[in-house]
Design a protein around this motif. Structure first.
Motif, short mmCIF file in Angstrom:
data_model
loop_
_atom_site.label_atom_id
_atom_site.label_comp_id
_atom_site.label_asym_id
_atom_site.label_seq_id
_atom_site.Cartn_x
_atom_site.Cartn_y
_atom_site.Cartn_z
N ARG A 106 19.75 43.22 117.10
CA ARG A 106 21.16 43.35 116.73
C ARG A 106 21.44 42.69 115.39
O ARG A 106 22.09 43.27 114.51
CB ARG A 106 22.05 42.70 117.80
N LEU A 107 20.92 41.45 115.22
CA LEU A 107 21.17 40.73 113.98
C LEU A 107 20.52 41.43 112.80
O LEU A 107 21.11 41.56 111.73
CB LEU A 107 20.66 39.30 114.08
N VAL A 108 19.28 41.88 112.98
CA VAL A 108 18.56 42.55 111.90
C VAL A 108 19.26 43.83 111.50
O VAL A 108 19.35 44.16 110.31
CB VAL A 108 17.10 42.82 112.32
N ASP A 109 19.77 44.58 112.46
CA ASP A 109 20.47 45.83 112.14
C ASP A 109 21.73 45.57 111.31
O ASP A 109 22.15 46.42 110.54
CB ASP A 109 20.85 46.57 113.43
N GLU A 110 22.34 44.39 111.50
CA GLU A 110 23.53 44.05 110.73
C GLU A 110 23.20 43.52 109.34
O GLU A 110 24.06 43.50 108.46
CB GLU A 110 24.37 43.01 111.48
N LEU A 111 21.96 43.07 109.18
CA LEU A 111 21.54 42.50 107.90
C LEU A 111 21.00 43.62 107.01
O LEU A 111 20.11 44.36 107.39
CB LEU A 111 20.46 41.44 108.13
N ASP A 112 21.55 43.76 105.81
CA ASP A 112 21.15 44.85 104.92
C ASP A 112 19.67 44.76 104.56
O ASP A 112 19.10 43.70 104.42
CB ASP A 112 21.97 44.79 103.62
N GLY A 113 19.05 45.91 104.42
CA GLY A 113 17.73 46.00 103.82
C GLY A 113 16.58 45.64 104.75
O GLY A 113 15.49 45.36 104.27
N GLN A 114 16.77 45.68 106.06
CA GLN A 114 15.68 45.33 106.97
C GLN A 114 15.46 46.41 108.03
O GLN A 114 15.37 46.13 109.22
CB GLN A 114 15.99 43.98 107.65
N LYS A 661 28.27 49.52 101.57
CA LYS A 661 28.62 50.89 101.94
C LYS A 661 29.84 51.38 101.18
O LYS A 661 30.73 52.03 101.73
CB LYS A 661 28.85 50.99 103.45
N GLY A 662 29.87 51.03 99.88
CA GLY A 662 30.93 51.51 99.02
C GLY A 662 32.24 50.78 99.13
O GLY A 662 33.21 51.13 98.45
N ARG A 663 32.28 49.74 99.95
CA ARG A 663 33.53 49.00 100.12
C ARG A 663 33.40 47.62 99.48
O ARG A 663 32.42 46.90 99.71
CB ARG A 663 33.86 48.84 101.60
N ALA A 664 34.37 47.26 98.65
CA ALA A 664 34.34 45.98 97.94
C ALA A 664 35.00 44.90 98.79
O ALA A 664 35.99 45.14 99.50
CB ALA A 664 35.06 46.09 96.61
N PHE A 704 24.52 38.90 99.07
CA PHE A 704 25.73 39.73 99.18
C PHE A 704 26.74 39.41 98.08
O PHE A 704 27.30 40.31 97.46
CB PHE A 704 26.38 39.53 100.55
N TRP A 705 26.98 38.14 97.81
CA TRP A 705 28.04 37.76 96.87
C TRP A 705 27.53 37.73 95.43
O TRP A 705 26.40 37.30 95.16
CB TRP A 705 28.60 36.38 97.21
#
Length: 729
Positions: A106-114, A661-664, A704-705
């Motif tokens: 679950r955590l990995v799926d939420e983390l970009d690029g993994q 995902k295109g959202r700032a 991310f930031w």
């Protein structure tokens, strides 16, 4: 016919990846059901996390993990029958490891690029086999629960047997006890280490008959000395022969008294006294105090008894352990029910502080009266409670690890405190400045912190009830009986944003307003459920029959008959006029802001140092680094946002930008190297702020930031600061 000889028991090492890769385990009739509860799950998670975090450094990449020290989880017994592999022993660890893999996915799926890690974890847990989903532990009675966990669905536990409830609870315990540092940039490396550097040994029994024999020999047969037996033999071993029988009787009495309160507490008591009086983490080595207590005591004899004489070990029992054991039993009872004078012990236990008596035992003296010991215990418990609250309000960790770090910093000073006044002085110096952090309470919101918000509202609500000379409802607010919904967090504003579109058309802004602390109250569960989706205008009159804190939303409530005691208390606390009432939907934002300020004022009175029995002396904090900051342990060394600010690479007022995902997403750096996100909440770390902005349970804030002023990622700024430290540009 000559009988065919059976093979010898075979042993084979497996990594966690090997354990689950295209392997399926079944259970036979003699295997007990899943029985692990929070202590066992927490220990497994903590042991794994500690071993990894002791080695991880922020610059490391996946290739570095191959050189990390491995970790051994012990043996398990398997056997083959009808082309199936059965677990004869080891179900508890294997099932818990599988639950950990589900949560990490679950955590990995939420983390970009993994994406690779998520797919690997998924196939280790469940695969399509013969037209159906097959779990690594393929047990029909567990299947529905496993499926709900894999799919991320809720699961109705009504009518489910205890073992299914324990599996579901174990998953929640994993979520609770997985440390925050593993939810950011270290997460992919932790997954790599867990899969390929953590191992177990499979003992192949061959057939069911020998599997049962091995299971019984490892679990039932023989009388093995327990850790408590070893300690008793060691401590009483130098007593005079004519004294031993009496000492043995006293020892058994101590064990019986403590075990009658809580199972396993007698051994924990002896270990905790050793930790409180003699343990020095900075110079400790050799046997583990936790896992080999009597060996640790033997290895540290010269520290405990510098000029040891015959009988000193026995006198440690008679002069130290025996006199204080009754107070320890009282403290144990205070963890499960509010005890007058020790209320904070219950609060700390409810907030997940399972080990909270080290400082108390360090401060106690065998010649203290029982009342003096209890007063010292109250001071220590109050300081831990204040630490938990101020950490939680500031969105900083307040778990057992954070409390342990605080205790480690305070322990040397507290050991030197003989009197209550000396203890009060030491604790007050440590807590200097903590109360000021309650100002963050106004911006606090309900977001992945439900237990803490529940606790905070409990204390605020109960304080007003007691002040109005009503019965103290704290224990009732915190405790949920079987079949009872208990007290629940009530949102003043309904979840349906459309009902308030005439006031706040922006649905996201409305959701943020609705989740702020000032928009919450604590209500009895059935009452809360009966209100449904009513608008606030309809609920406010109904609140008259609920808690006083909710009822004060009614205009003119303080002027009504029967409110004399409430008015008097509010006036005494200098809060007259501070209770805003609902005056129509047009002023909802102002109402929530004013309620937040009210809650802050109440909190400042509840956790005032004077109210907690502490006296400030004006002396500098113990650490010299500011109030309330526990001494960092080795694993926290490295570049933090505070370092970037100190180096001038980031400035207070700087804006941060993130995109997914295109959202700032936007945030701002505040004084003290804290970050305010668009939700209005304030966070101490980049990753915590990213989790809030993305509404996720895991995020790497460093990648991310980006700093709006320069366009640099925070990760790049961190590398730049490291280069400076290494002598680069």
């Amino acid at each position: 016919m000559r009988r065919r000889a059976k093979n010898l028991v075979d042993a084979c090492g497996h990594t966690v990846y090997d354990l689950f890769q295209e392997r399926y385990y079944y259970l036979d009739y003699f295997q007990r059901d899943y029985v692990w509860e929070e202590p066992q799950v927490k220990k497994l998670i903590t042991d794994l996390a500690d071993k990894f975090l002791d080695q991880w450094k922020t610059p490391h990449a996946a290739r570095d993990v191959d050189y990390y020290d491995p970790y051994f989880l012990g043996p398990f017994i398997v056997y083959e029958n009808d082309r199936k592999t059965y677990l004869a022993d080891g179900q508890q660890r294997v099932v818990t490891l599988m639950l950990l893999l589900i949560y990490l996915r679950r955590l990995v799926d939420e983390l970009d690029g993994q994406p690779g890690h998520g797919a690997t974890l998924a196939t280790l847990v469940v695969t399509e086999r013969f037209g159906r989903k097959t779990f690594a532990v393929d047990v029909d009675k567990y299947r529905a629960c496993f499926e709900a966990l894999v799919d991320g669905r809720d699961y109705n536990l009504d009518g489910e047997p205890p073992y299914v409830r324990r599996i579901w609870a174990a998953f929640q315990h994993i979520e609770t006890h997985l440390p925050a540092p593993l939810r950011g940039e270290s997460l992919p490396l932790f997954v790599e280490w867990l899969l390929y550097r953590v191992s177990l040994i499979a003992l192949s029994a061959g057939d069911r008959e020998r599997a049962i024999e091995m299971f019984q020999s490892m679990n039932d047969r023989g009388v093995h000395l327990s850790p408590m037996d070893h300690l008793k033999r060691y401590l009483l071993g130098d007593a005079a022969d004519h004294d031993y029988e009496l000492l043995d009787h006293q020892w058994q009495s101590m064990v019986s008294d403590l075990e009658s309160v809580e199972r396993g507490s007698a051994f924990r008591y002896v270990r905790e006294v050793l930790r409180a009086k003699y343990f020095d983490p900075a110079h400790d080595g050799g046997p583990s105090l936790d896992n080999a207590t009597h060996e640790w005591a033997l290895a540290h004899e010269k520290d405990i008894w510098p000029d040891r004489r015959n009988g000193d070990r026995a006198r440690f029992f008679t002069d130290v352990l025996a006199p204080m054991k009754q107070t320890y039993a009282t403290l144990l009872r205070a963890q499960t029910k509010v005890v007058a004078g020790l209320e904070a012990v219950r609060y700390n236990a409810w907030n997940g502080v399972s080990s909270q008596f080290t400082l108390t035992l360090a401060a106690m003296r065998p010649d203290d009266s029982r009342a003096a010991r209890q007063r010292k215990a109250r001071l220590v418990a109050n300081v831990i409670d204040l630490f938990v609250v101020t950490q939680g309000v500031s969105n900083e960790p307040y778990d057992q690890k954070a409390v342990d770090a605080l205790v480690e910093a305070l322990l040397p000073r507290v050991r030197l405190c003989h009197t209550e006044d000396e203890l009060r002085e030491a604790l007050a110096e440590a807590a200097d400045g903590w109360v000021e952090r309650l100002a963050d309470l106004v911006d606090l919101r309900f977001h992945n912190n439900g237990p803490f918000i529940h606790y905070l509202l409990t204390r605020l609500t109960a304080w007003l009830e007691v002040g109005a000379e009503r019965e103290d409802p704290t224990d009732r607010f915190l405790r949920r009986r079987t079949g009872d919904r208990g007290f629940e967090i009530e949102h003043l504003l309904t979840s349906t944003a459309a009902k308030y579109a005439h006031v706040q058309p922006d649905a996201r802004a409305y959701a943020l307003l609705r989740s702020r602390l000032g928009a919450l109250v604590l209500l009895d569960g059935p009452d809360n459920g009966s209100y449904g989706g009513l608008p606030l205008a309809d609920k406010v009159p109904l609140y008259r029959g609920d808690t006083l804190l909710a009822a004060t939303l009614n205009p003119g409530f303080f002027d009504e008959k029967g409110k004399v005691r409430l008015r008097r208390f509010v006036k005494e606390q200098r809060l007259a006029g501070a209770f805003p009432a609902y005056a129509g939907d047009a002023g909802l934002a102002d109402l929530v802001e004013a309620r937040g300020k009210l809650y802050r004022l109440m909190a400042e009175r509840i956790w005032d140092l004077g109210s907690l029995g502490l006296v400030t002396s004006g002396a500098p904090p113990l650490s010299g680094k500011g109030a309330g900051q526990p001494r960092r342990t080795r694993r926290h060394h490295g570049v933090r946002l505070t370092d970037l600010v100190a180096a001038g690479l980031v400035r207070p007022g700087d804006r941060l930008e993130g995109n997914r995902k295109g959202r700032a997403h936007l945030a701002q750096v505040l004084d003290g190297a804290r970050i305010r996100t668009a939700s209005g909440a304030v966070f101490p770390s980049l990753s915590a702020a990213a989790m809030d902005a993305l509404d996720l349970s895991a995020a790497n804030g460093w990648t991310f930031w980006r700093l709006s002023r320069t366009g640099d990622s925070m990760d790049a700024l961190r590398d730049r600061l490291r280069a400076r430290a290494d002598g680069g540009s």
